[in-house]
Scaffold this active site. Structure first.
Site, PDB file in Angstrom:
ATOM      1  N   GLY A  46     126.648  63.667   8.272  1.00 55.72           N
ATOM      2  CA  GLY A  46     126.500  63.277   9.665  1.00 55.72           C
ATOM      3  C   GLY A  46     127.608  63.883  10.504  1.00 55.72           C
ATOM      4  N   GLN A  51     132.990  64.981  17.615  1.00 61.86           N
ATOM      5  CA  GLN A  51     133.814  65.609  16.570  1.00 61.86           C
ATOM      6  C   GLN A  51     133.990  67.108  16.766  1.00 61.86           C
ATOM      7  OE1 GLN A  51     131.353  63.463  13.439  1.00 61.86           O
ATOM      8  NE2 GLN A  51     133.272  63.728  12.366  1.00 61.86           N
ATOM      9  N   CYS A  91     134.541  60.675   6.481  1.00 58.97           N
ATOM     10  CA  CYS A  91     134.316  61.286   7.792  1.00 58.97           C
ATOM     11  C   CYS A  91     134.867  62.712   7.769  1.00 58.97           C
ATOM     12  CB  CYS A  91     135.036  60.476   8.863  1.00 58.97           C
ATOM     13  SG  CYS A  91     134.822  61.121  10.537  1.00 58.97           S
ATOM     14  N   LEU A  92     134.104  63.638   8.316  1.00 56.82           N
ATOM     15  CA  LEU A  92     134.570  65.028   8.348  1.00 56.82           C
ATOM     16  C   LEU A  92     135.835  65.188   9.187  1.00 56.82           C
ATOM     17  CD1 LEU A  92     131.155  66.901   8.588  1.00 56.82           C
ATOM     18  CD2 LEU A  92     132.752  66.927   6.665  1.00 56.82           C
ATOM     19  N   HIS A 133     127.974  54.755  12.067  1.00 58.97           N
ATOM     20  CA  HIS A 133     129.249  55.492  12.003  1.00 58.97           C
ATOM     21  C   HIS A 133     129.284  56.577  13.082  1.00 58.97           C
ATOM     22  CE1 HIS A 133     132.486  57.723   9.592  1.00 58.97           C
ATOM     23  NE2 HIS A 133     132.057  58.645  10.430  1.00 58.97           N
ATOM     24  N   GLU A 134     128.189  57.343  13.182  1.00 61.63           N
ATOM     25  CA  GLU A 134     128.153  58.442  14.161  1.00 61.63           C
ATOM     26  C   GLU A 134     128.104  57.908  15.585  1.00 61.63           C
ATOM     27  OE1 GLU A 134     128.989  61.123  12.978  1.00 61.63           O
ATOM     28  OE2 GLU A 134     128.494  60.787  10.876  1.00 61.63           O
ATOM     29  N   HIS A 137     131.492  57.252  16.918  1.00 61.00           N
ATOM     30  CA  HIS A 137     132.192  58.432  17.438  1.00 61.00           C
ATOM     31  C   HIS A 137     131.890  58.631  18.922  1.00 61.00           C
ATOM     32  CE1 HIS A 137     134.101  60.190  13.936  1.00 61.00           C
ATOM     33  NE2 HIS A 137     132.987  60.186  13.231  1.00 61.00           N
TER      34      HIS A 137
HETATM   35  C1  QAP Z   1     129.636  59.689   7.838  1.00 64.32           C
HETATM   36  O1  QAP Z   1     130.558  61.557   6.773  1.00 64.32           O
HETATM   37  C2  QAP Z   1     129.368  58.724   6.710  1.00 64.32           C
HETATM   38  O2  QAP Z   1     136.537  63.232   3.279  1.00 64.32           O
HETATM   39  C3  QAP Z   1     129.433  61.134   7.516  1.00 64.32           C
HETATM   40  O3  QAP Z   1     136.813  65.687   2.207  1.00 64.32           O
HETATM   41  C4  QAP Z   1     129.869  58.924   5.436  1.00 64.32           C
HETATM   42  O4  QAP Z   1     129.658  63.510   6.232  1.00 64.32           O
HETATM   43  C5  QAP Z   1     128.647  57.622   6.938  1.00 64.32           C
HETATM   44  C6  QAP Z   1     133.241  64.572   4.040  1.00 64.32           C
HETATM   45  C7  QAP Z   1     129.592  58.025   4.418  1.00 64.32           C
HETATM   46  C8  QAP Z   1     128.362  56.728   5.924  1.00 64.32           C
HETATM   47  C9  QAP Z   1     128.831  56.940   4.654  1.00 64.32           C
HETATM   48  C10 QAP Z   1     134.311  63.714   3.970  1.00 64.32           C
HETATM   49  C11 QAP Z   1     133.385  65.839   3.481  1.00 64.32           C
HETATM   50  C12 QAP Z   1     131.994  64.209   4.709  1.00 64.32           C
HETATM   51  C13 QAP Z   1     135.490  64.094   3.345  1.00 64.32           C
HETATM   52  C14 QAP Z   1     130.592  62.761   6.144  1.00 64.32           C
HETATM   53  C15 QAP Z   1     135.622  65.365   2.800  1.00 64.32           C
HETATM   54  C16 QAP Z   1     134.556  66.230   2.867  1.00 64.32           C
HETATM   55  C17 QAP Z   1     131.825  63.067   5.406  1.00 64.32           C
HETATM   56 CO    CO Z   2     132.795  60.487  11.205  1.00 61.50          CO
END
Ligand code: QAP
Ligand code: CO
Length: 167
Positions: A46, A51, A91-92, A133-134, A137
């Site tokens: 996401g 972001q 989170c990215l 979550h998004e 943001h």
């Molecule tokens: C949001 O998050 C989310 O730490 C999206 O080193 C995540 O795409 C909502 C990511 C989980 C609900 C559950 C995170 C990639 C990606 C990192 C992501 C990383 C590399 C996170």
């Molecule tokens: Co995020």
């Protein structure tokens, strides 16, 4: 197509409140394409426009394993929710930091798609968590900001340490 730069926590621009998209145009669709490309390249499930330092209410999500089910939400609004879930989130914009946040288990969200058409979606589980979550943001909230001051300080210290080791 282009890979966009993802703002890294703590960056004040992540606290910007996004404005609704007045009209879905080709420019909006180009941004969505770039956001999707950026999310897939990361890889992530996401990404909110906030972001990538664009402060409009636009989200892209794809929780499929094959990365072929892109969901685009423009001007999303949660119209109903129920239950509660504690899901391990990441989170990215906060790489390497993971932790639980309490959210609704099921939501009904109304939004506009990339063609400018309004739709309603029922979501549960990971998809529901990801949408919430998004959407946070878009109002300037990062998931770690639900945590206690102590847990946030630990996350920040870990991030700073990692950033130092890259430089
Ligand atoms: C949001 O998050 C989310 O730490 C999206 O080193 C995540 O795409 C909502 C990511 C989980 C609900 C559950 C995170 C990639 C990606 C990192 C992501 C990383 C590399 C996170
Ligand atoms: Co995020």
């Amino acid at each position: 197509m282009a890979i966009l730069k993802i703002l890294q926590y703590p960056d004040d621009r992540l606290h910007t409140v996004a404005v609704p998209v007045a009209k879905v145009t080709d420019k909006t669709r180009l941004l969505i394409k770039d956001m999707a490309e950026t999310m897939y390249a990361a890889p992530g499930i996401g990404l909110a426009a906030t972001q990538v330092d664009v402060h409009e209410r636009i989200i892209v999500i794809d929780i499929s394993e094959e990365h072929n089910q892109l969901l685009v939400l423009i001007n999303p609004e949660i119209v109903a929710n129920s239950g509660q879930s504690d899901y391990e989130e990441g989170c990215l914009s906060v790489p390497g930091i993971y932790g639980k946040v309490r959210r609704a288990e099921s939501i009904t969200v109304q939004a506009i798609d990339a063609d400018g058409k309004s739709f309603v979606l029922d979501a549960q589980g990971l998809l529901a968590v990801c949408i919430q979550h998004e959407m946070d943001h878009l109002v300037g909230k990062v998931f770690v900001e639900y945590w206690s001051a102590l847990k946030q300080a630990r996350a920040l210290a870990k991030l700073k340490k990692k950033q130092r080791s890259i430089m």
